[in-house]
Write an enzyme that holds these catalytic residues in place. Structure first.
Site, PDB file in Angstrom:
ATOM      1  N   LYS A  11      45.761 102.956   7.369  1.00 18.00           N
ATOM      2  CA  LYS A  11      46.524 104.018   6.692  1.00 18.00           C
ATOM      3  C   LYS A  11      46.701 103.669   5.204  1.00 18.00           C
ATOM      4  O   LYS A  11      45.802 103.085   4.614  1.00 18.00           O
ATOM      5  CB  LYS A  11      47.852 104.252   7.424  1.00 18.00           C
ATOM      6  N   HIS A  88      43.054 113.014  11.789  1.00 18.72           N
ATOM      7  CA  HIS A  88      44.249 112.237  12.166  1.00 18.72           C
ATOM      8  C   HIS A  88      45.477 113.124  12.033  1.00 18.72           C
ATOM      9  O   HIS A  88      45.564 113.955  11.133  1.00 18.72           O
ATOM     10  CB  HIS A  88      44.373 110.997  11.277  1.00 18.72           C
ATOM     11  N   GLU A  90      48.283 112.644  10.880  1.00 22.52           N
ATOM     12  CA  GLU A  90      48.953 112.591   9.564  1.00 22.52           C
ATOM     13  C   GLU A  90      48.220 113.469   8.551  1.00 22.52           C
ATOM     14  O   GLU A  90      48.832 114.016   7.640  1.00 22.52           O
ATOM     15  CB  GLU A  90      49.057 111.129   9.111  1.00 22.52           C
ATOM     16  N   GLU A 158      45.581 110.640  20.406  1.00 20.81           N
ATOM     17  CA  GLU A 158      46.781 110.024  19.841  1.00 20.81           C
ATOM     18  C   GLU A 158      47.940 111.015  19.937  1.00 20.81           C
ATOM     19  O   GLU A 158      48.070 111.909  19.085  1.00 20.81           O
ATOM     20  CB  GLU A 158      46.567 109.673  18.364  1.00 20.81           C
ATOM     21  N   GLY A 164      53.512 105.177  15.758  1.00 23.00           N
ATOM     22  CA  GLY A 164      54.477 104.456  14.938  1.00 23.00           C
ATOM     23  C   GLY A 164      55.896 104.487  15.474  1.00 23.00           C
ATOM     24  O   GLY A 164      56.847 104.122  14.771  1.00 23.00           O
ATOM     25  N   SER A 202      51.138 103.390  19.192  1.00 19.98           N
ATOM     26  CA  SER A 202      51.974 102.252  19.587  1.00 19.98           C
ATOM     27  C   SER A 202      51.269 101.258  20.510  1.00 19.98           C
ATOM     28  O   SER A 202      51.895 100.647  21.373  1.00 19.98           O
ATOM     29  CB  SER A 202      53.293 102.734  20.217  1.00 19.98           C
TER      30      SER A 202
HETATM   31  P1  13P Z   1      50.470 102.995  15.540  1.00 15.55           P
HETATM   32  O1  13P Z   1      49.586 102.060  16.298  1.00 15.55           O
HETATM   33  O2  13P Z   1      51.156 102.347  14.367  1.00 15.55           O
HETATM   34  O3  13P Z   1      51.411 103.746  16.442  1.00 15.55           O
HETATM   35  O4  13P Z   1      49.514 104.108  14.866  1.00 15.55           O
HETATM   36  C1  13P Z   1      48.561 104.747  15.640  1.00 15.55           C
HETATM   37  C2  13P Z   1      47.678 105.524  14.749  1.00 15.55           C
HETATM   38  O5  13P Z   1      48.073 106.513  14.150  1.00 15.55           O
HETATM   39  C3  13P Z   1      46.284 105.061  14.580  1.00 15.55           C
HETATM   40  O6  13P Z   1      45.508 106.025  13.962  1.00 15.55           O
END
Ligand code: 13P
Length: 242
Positions: A11, A88, A90, A158, A164, A202
Site C-alpha cells: 500500500k 483493490h 481502497e 478480500e 486492516g 487480516s
Molecule cells: P491487511 O492484511 O492489512 O488486512 O490488508 C489486506 C489487503 O488489503 C491486501 O490487499
C-alpha cells in the site's frame, strides 16, 4: 495443480530504508510457492532486482498519455513488475473505481504482459444484509475481462470489513465464497479450474495455516503482515506446507 501465491501489498507504506525487509523476504527459501510483493511505485524498480515477483498496486486503462499521477501497465513492466493489482477495495472507495474501470485496467495489464490480480469483496453492510454472493457475482462478471486465463489472471477475495481490522470471516464463510468464485471461473473460462484464488484481509502468521487449509484458497494477499520479513516469512512457510 495450482501453484500457490504469497502476495504482499505494501500500500502507501515504506521508504528506501525498508528495502532490507524485501530483501529478507526475497532470500527466504520458498521454492514451492510464488512470492510477490507489490510495493509503492517509488520502490518498484529496486525491489524488482530481488529474487521474487513484484507487482504494481494499480494501473491506468490507457497505455500512455496525459494522465498526471497515473501509471501505465507497460511502465510497471518496464520497472520489472510481472503482476499488478487491479480493483483493490481502497481504489474502489478512494477513487470511485467501478467494475467496468477495473475490467479495462485488467485488460491493459494483460496486454502489457502482466498478471492481473483482480480484487473483489463485499462490505460489512453487504455481508450483514445477506447480499455477499450477489455482490461477488456482479464483481466477477464486471471486473474480470473475457481475455482472462489462468496464466494472466489471479482473483483475490478480500472482504472489505476484514481489511486492516483484525476481523476475519469464519473458515466456512471463506470457503463458501471461494467455492462460489471457483464455480463462476469454471463456468466461464475453459481453464477456470486452474485460475488461482487468493484470500486477503487480516491474514497473519497465527491464522494462515487454518486459512490455507480451506478448499479453493490458493494463497493470500497480505497487507500489514507483509511489511516485515518476520511477519511475512511464517505466512510463506505455512503456504508452502499447505
Ligand atoms: P491487511 O492484511 O492489512 O488486512 O490488508 C489486506 C489487503 O488489503 C491486501 O490487499
Amino acid at each position: 495443480m495450482r501453484r500457490k501465491i504469497a502476495a504482499g501489498n505494501w500500500k502507501m507504506n515504506a521508504m528506501q530504508g525498508d528495502l532490507a525487509e524485501a530483501s529478507s523476504i526475497a532470500n527466504h527459501p520458498a521454492d514451492a510457492i510464488d512470492v510477490v510483493l507489490c510495493p509503492p511505485a517509488t520502490l518498484l524498480a529496486q525491489m524488482s532486482a530481488l529474487p521474487l515477483g513484484t507487482g504494481g498496486q494499480d494501473c491506468h486503462a490507457n497505455s500512455a498519455g496525459a494522465h498526471t499521477g497515473d501509471i501505465a501497465a507497460s511502465q510497471l513492466r518496464d520497472a520489472g513488475a510481472s503482476y499488478t493489482l487491479t480493483g483493490h477495495s481502497e481504489r474502489r472507495t478512494d477513487h470511485g473505481e467501478t467494475n467496468a474501470m477495473i475490467n479495462a485496467k485488467s485488460v491493459a495489464a494483460i496486454d502489457a504482459g502482466l498478471i492481473a490480480i483482480i480484487c473483489i469483496g463485499e462490505t460489512l453492510s453487504e455481508r450483514e444484509n445477506g447480499s455477499t454472493l450477489t455482490i461477488i457475482d456482479g464483481q466477477l462478471a464486471g471486473s474480470i475481462p473475457d481475455c482472462a486465463t489462468a496464466l494472466n489472471t489471479v482473483i483475490a477475495y478480500e472482504p472489505v470489513w476484514a481489511i486492516g481490522t483484525g476481523k476475519i470471516p469464519s473458515t466456512a464463510q471463506i470457503g463458501e465464497v471461494h467455492d462460489h468464485i471457483r464455480a463462476h471461473l469454471q463456468n466461464r473460462f475453459a481453464d477456470g479450474n486452474d485460475m488461482r484464488i487468493l484470500y486477503g484481509g487480516s491474514v497473519k502468521a497465527s491464522n494462515a495455516q487454518e486459512i490455507f487449509a480451506i478448499a479453493n484458497v490458493d494463497g493470500a494477499l497480505v497487507g500489514g503482515a507483509s511489511l516485515k520479513a518476520a511477519d511475512f516469512t511464517p505466512i510463506m512457510d505455512a503456504l508452502a506446507k499447505a
